[in-house]
Design an enzyme around this catalytic site. Structure first.
Site, mmCIF file in Angstrom:
data_model
loop_
_atom_site.group_PDB
_atom_site.id
_atom_site.type_symbol
_atom_site.label_atom_id
_atom_site.label_comp_id
_atom_site.label_asym_id
_atom_site.label_seq_id
_atom_site.Cartn_x
_atom_site.Cartn_y
_atom_site.Cartn_z
ATOM 1 N N ASP A 1 0.812 -1.217 0.000
ATOM 2 C CA ASP A 1 0.000 0.000 0.000
ATOM 3 C C ASP A 1 0.855 1.281 0.000
ATOM 4 O O ASP A 1 0.365 2.361 0.315
ATOM 5 C CB ASP A 1 -0.976 -0.001 1.180
ATOM 6 C CG ASP A 1 -0.259 -0.089 2.501
ATOM 7 O OD1 ASP A 1 0.976 -0.314 2.499
ATOM 8 O OD2 ASP A 1 -0.919 0.054 3.547
ATOM 9 N N HIS B 1 21.577 6.741 -20.435
ATOM 10 C CA HIS B 1 20.691 6.991 -19.296
ATOM 11 C C HIS B 1 20.992 6.010 -18.167
ATOM 12 O O HIS B 1 20.099 5.371 -17.608
ATOM 13 C CB HIS B 1 19.226 6.940 -19.734
ATOM 14 C CG HIS B 1 18.825 8.125 -20.561
ATOM 15 N ND1 HIS B 1 17.657 8.205 -21.250
ATOM 16 C CD2 HIS B 1 19.461 9.295 -20.810
ATOM 17 C CE1 HIS B 1 17.590 9.373 -21.893
ATOM 18 N NE2 HIS B 1 18.676 10.043 -21.633
ATOM 19 N N ASP C 1 24.354 13.883 -15.023
ATOM 20 C CA ASP C 1 23.232 14.467 -15.766
ATOM 21 C C ASP C 1 22.089 14.592 -14.773
ATOM 22 O O ASP C 1 21.490 13.582 -14.383
ATOM 23 C CB ASP C 1 22.865 13.557 -16.950
ATOM 24 C CG ASP C 1 21.739 14.131 -17.815
ATOM 25 O OD1 ASP C 1 21.039 15.066 -17.369
ATOM 26 O OD2 ASP C 1 21.562 13.628 -18.939
ATOM 27 N N ASP D 1 17.848 20.652 -16.789
ATOM 28 C CA ASP D 1 18.453 19.436 -17.359
ATOM 29 C C ASP D 1 19.895 19.771 -17.743
ATOM 30 O O ASP D 1 20.124 20.345 -18.809
ATOM 31 C CB ASP D 1 17.634 18.997 -18.578
ATOM 32 C CG ASP D 1 18.161 17.714 -19.204
ATOM 33 O OD1 ASP D 1 19.020 17.053 -18.593
ATOM 34 O OD2 ASP D 1 17.696 17.377 -20.317
ATOM 35 N N HIS E 1 23.125 10.379 -30.338
ATOM 36 C CA HIS E 1 21.841 10.999 -29.986
ATOM 37 C C HIS E 1 21.725 12.377 -30.627
ATOM 38 O O HIS E 1 22.698 12.885 -31.205
ATOM 39 C CB HIS E 1 21.660 11.072 -28.463
ATOM 40 C CG HIS E 1 22.746 11.801 -27.724
ATOM 41 N ND1 HIS E 1 22.872 13.163 -27.730
ATOM 42 C CD2 HIS E 1 23.757 11.342 -26.938
ATOM 43 C CE1 HIS E 1 23.891 13.514 -26.974
ATOM 44 N NE2 HIS E 1 24.470 12.435 -26.490
ATOM 45 N N HIS F 1 16.742 18.849 -27.077
ATOM 46 C CA HIS F 1 15.293 18.611 -27.073
ATOM 47 C C HIS F 1 14.623 19.783 -26.382
ATOM 48 O O HIS F 1 15.260 20.525 -25.623
ATOM 49 C CB HIS F 1 14.970 17.291 -26.350
ATOM 50 C CG HIS F 1 15.597 17.184 -24.982
ATOM 51 N ND1 HIS F 1 15.029 17.753 -23.873
ATOM 52 C CD2 HIS F 1 16.750 16.618 -24.558
ATOM 53 C CE1 HIS F 1 15.802 17.509 -22.810
ATOM 54 N NE2 HIS F 1 16.868 16.831 -23.203
ATOM 55 N N HIS G 1 11.824 15.868 -21.449
ATOM 56 C CA HIS G 1 11.754 15.777 -22.907
ATOM 57 C C HIS G 1 10.381 16.351 -23.243
ATOM 58 O O HIS G 1 9.390 15.634 -23.285
ATOM 59 C CB HIS G 1 11.904 14.336 -23.394
ATOM 60 C CG HIS G 1 13.279 13.788 -23.139
ATOM 61 N ND1 HIS G 1 13.584 12.461 -23.187
ATOM 62 C CD2 HIS G 1 14.449 14.412 -22.819
ATOM 63 C CE1 HIS G 1 14.874 12.290 -22.916
ATOM 64 N NE2 HIS G 1 15.417 13.451 -22.686
ATOM 65 N N GLU H 1 23.263 19.583 -25.957
ATOM 66 C CA GLU H 1 23.957 18.529 -25.219
ATOM 67 C C GLU H 1 24.730 17.556 -26.109
ATOM 68 O O GLU H 1 24.454 16.345 -26.105
ATOM 69 C CB GLU H 1 22.962 17.756 -24.368
ATOM 70 C CG GLU H 1 21.711 17.274 -25.094
ATOM 71 C CD GLU H 1 20.781 16.502 -24.161
ATOM 72 O OE1 GLU H 1 21.240 15.523 -23.550
ATOM 73 O OE2 GLU H 1 19.602 16.902 -24.042
ATOM 74 N N TYR I 1 31.043 9.198 -26.792
ATOM 75 C CA TYR I 1 31.014 8.008 -25.927
ATOM 76 C C TYR I 1 31.877 6.934 -26.567
ATOM 77 O O TYR I 1 31.496 6.346 -27.580
ATOM 78 C CB TYR I 1 29.562 7.533 -25.757
ATOM 79 C CG TYR I 1 28.627 8.674 -25.400
ATOM 80 C CD1 TYR I 1 28.459 9.080 -24.083
ATOM 81 C CD2 TYR I 1 27.969 9.401 -26.404
ATOM 82 C CE1 TYR I 1 27.638 10.166 -23.752
ATOM 83 C CE2 TYR I 1 27.151 10.483 -26.097
ATOM 84 C CZ TYR I 1 26.991 10.854 -24.772
ATOM 85 O OH TYR I 1 26.189 11.923 -24.459
ATOM 86 N N ARG J 1 29.516 14.222 -21.911
ATOM 87 C CA ARG J 1 28.389 15.022 -22.430
ATOM 88 C C ARG J 1 28.430 16.361 -21.699
ATOM 89 O O ARG J 1 28.745 16.400 -20.496
ATOM 90 C CB ARG J 1 27.052 14.301 -22.192
ATOM 91 C CG ARG J 1 25.852 15.064 -22.686
ATOM 92 C CD ARG J 1 24.580 14.196 -22.853
ATOM 93 N NE ARG J 1 24.060 13.635 -21.619
ATOM 94 C CZ ARG J 1 24.141 12.346 -21.282
ATOM 95 N NH1 ARG J 1 24.752 11.481 -22.080
ATOM 96 N NH2 ARG J 1 23.640 11.907 -20.148
ATOM 97 N N GLU K 1 25.874 19.602 -21.230
ATOM 98 C CA GLU K 1 24.475 19.957 -21.535
ATOM 99 C C GLU K 1 24.063 21.230 -20.816
ATOM 100 O O GLU K 1 24.227 21.345 -19.593
ATOM 101 C CB GLU K 1 23.553 18.806 -21.092
ATOM 102 C CG GLU K 1 22.080 19.132 -21.248
ATOM 103 C CD GLU K 1 21.163 17.957 -20.949
ATOM 104 O OE1 GLU K 1 21.532 17.099 -20.131
ATOM 105 O OE2 GLU K 1 20.069 17.917 -21.542
#
Ligand code: GLY
Ligand code: MN
Ligand code: MN
Length: 430
Positions: free
Chosen positions: A37, A236, A253, A264, A343, A347, A354, A377, A381, A398, A400
């Site tokens: 619960d 991610h 990130d 972000d 990528h 965005h 996003h 960003e 890699y 990265r 960003e």
């Protein structure tokens, strides 16, 4: 919450665009059981939040041209509220939310049957599961309970108006997003200052999120990503259990949420405070690609063009470092960069990290317009299994930032966290 007229104006603008005899139905998010619960932390549906400012579950907004705006909410229940918290209740809807009529959610079916008699189409954001479930239930209940003629013949996707409107941020939204950028940046600064070899990725994440809360943000806008060494090559990555090793980079990130609006930000920095030669070469390349992409984030440029600016610079650099074979135009045409940069360059950002909004209109990439907030960003890699020269393997980078498009040029909402190598190293030395 913004002043009530902000939400009223948003609903009025949609009503002016909706066809006659149509009705929009937008459901609040539902609570979700985590185990037994215990529930997951509740987060309001972004569309519902955008149109009402109301943050309780179990609510439905109904509005349309020629109709009063109606909000159905949980009725007051003092016994229940002792356990699960205060409820606004239908009687306070008008004064607290500025919505014409407040009703109990228990009366949704019967009210809906009355309204349905006069409409021919229902509008809701397609792919919004909560609204679809409610509408299905209401229409089925009407079919079984009422013998009125059914005039309803269409469902239409309200996203074409609603999500397009959400793309363009108003002054109030921009102020909030500046605050989300400021607090998110502080979280990254704290992470750089606290990072030590031997900490776990999750411990570093907790420092970022602690800063968010201490600065006034109730939550992270998405699950914080902290990846050390090769883990930074998982876009991610959220496992977070590994130790951070001296000699590796760590990619963070993370962004906070302020009044529902997301920050972000990504920064990548050396766990021990000093970049190695190979790390520095790749880092400066990503930073340079980001600078060129940000320069292209100006009104009238297409959203495709800033991606092309980033990938051209990255490909050129990868050829110079002998990671990718040239010549440049052929390498771009054959997407040789894609093994290492897989990528998009950014965005839309807003109530969703996003964010909603279409990237193409009639098959043409959408143009940057004043009031859009877009991330920038680029990344590289080069995981341990890649064919890159050995010295570059196990490095993921990265960088960003969150960029507001203005007539005067790009405004970086996340500017308070350093990204030049020398600035990062100075901050980490303390
Ligand atoms: N934080 C997710 C992204 O940058 O797209
Ligand atoms: Mn992003
Ligand atoms: Mn991000």
């Amino acid at each position: 919450m913004f002043p009530l007229h902000v939400y009223q104006n948003r609903r009025d603008r949609l009503k002016a665009m909706m066809p006659e005899n149509s009705l929009a139905i937008i459901s609040a998010a539902r609570e979700t059981i985590r185990n037994r619960d215990a529930e997951y932390p509740f987060r309001q549906s972004s569309d519902f939040w955008y149109l009402t400012g109301f943050t309780e579950p179990d609510a439905v907004l109904i509005f349309g041209p020629g109709h009063p705006d109606r909000l159905f909410v949980r009725p007051k229940n003092p016994d229940q509220e002792v356990w699960t918290g205060r409820r606004l209740g239908p009687d306070h809807v008008k004064t607290s939310l500025g919505i014409d009529e407040g009703h109990s959610i228990d009366n949704l079916n019967s009210e809906f049957i009355t309204v349905l008699a006069s409409i021919t189409s229902i509008e809701y954001p397609f792919y919004c599961n909560d609204s679809a479930v409610i509408i299905d239930r209401l229409v089925k209940a009407k079919e079984t309970k009422s013998r009125q003629q059914n005039r309803l013949s269409h469902y239409a996707d309200l996203s074409r108006f609603l999500h397009h409107a959400r793309l363009f941020k108003s002054k109030e939204e921009i102020d909030v997003m500046r605050e989300a950028g400021r607090i998110s940046a502080l979280g990254h600064v704290a992470a750089m200052q606290a990072c030590r070899p031997g900490m776990t990725e999750d411990q570093l994440a907790s420092i970022v999120e602690h800063t968010f809360r201490m600065e006034g943000s109730p939550a992270a806008a998405y699950q914080t990503i902290v990846g050390g060494g090769d883990n930074a090559c998982i876009l991610h990555y959220i496992d977070g259990a590994d130790k951070l090793n001296s000699g590796d980079l760590v990619l963070v990130d993370a962004g906070c949420e302020v009044k529902g609006y997301a920050g972000d930000i990504t920064r990548t920095f050396p766990v021990n405070g000093s970049f190695t030669g190979a790390q520095a070469e790749l880092y400066d390349l990503v930073l340079c690609a980001q600078a060129e992409a940000i320069d292209a984030m100006v009104v009238g440029n297409s959203i495709k063009s800033f991606h092309e600016a980033a990938l051209r610079r990255l490909t050129e650099g990868l050829i110079d470092l002998k990671i990718v074979e040239g010549p440049l135009e052929l390498a771009i045409e054959e997407k040789r960069y894609a093994t290492y940069f897989m990528h998009g360059t950014g965005h839309f950002l807003g109530l969703d990290v996003h964010d909603v909004g279409t990237y193409e209109i009639d098959s043409e990439p959408i143009e940057f317009s004043e009031g859009m907030v877009v991330t920038c960003e680029p990344g590289l890699y080069l995981n341990k299994r890649s064919d890159a020269p050995t010295r570059y393997r196990g490095i993921g980078i990265r960088i960003e930032d969150d960029v507001l498009i203005t007539q005067q040029g790009p405004e970086i909402l996340s500017k308070d966290v350093p990204k030049e190598r020398s600035e990062i190293e100075a901050l980490m030395r303390g």
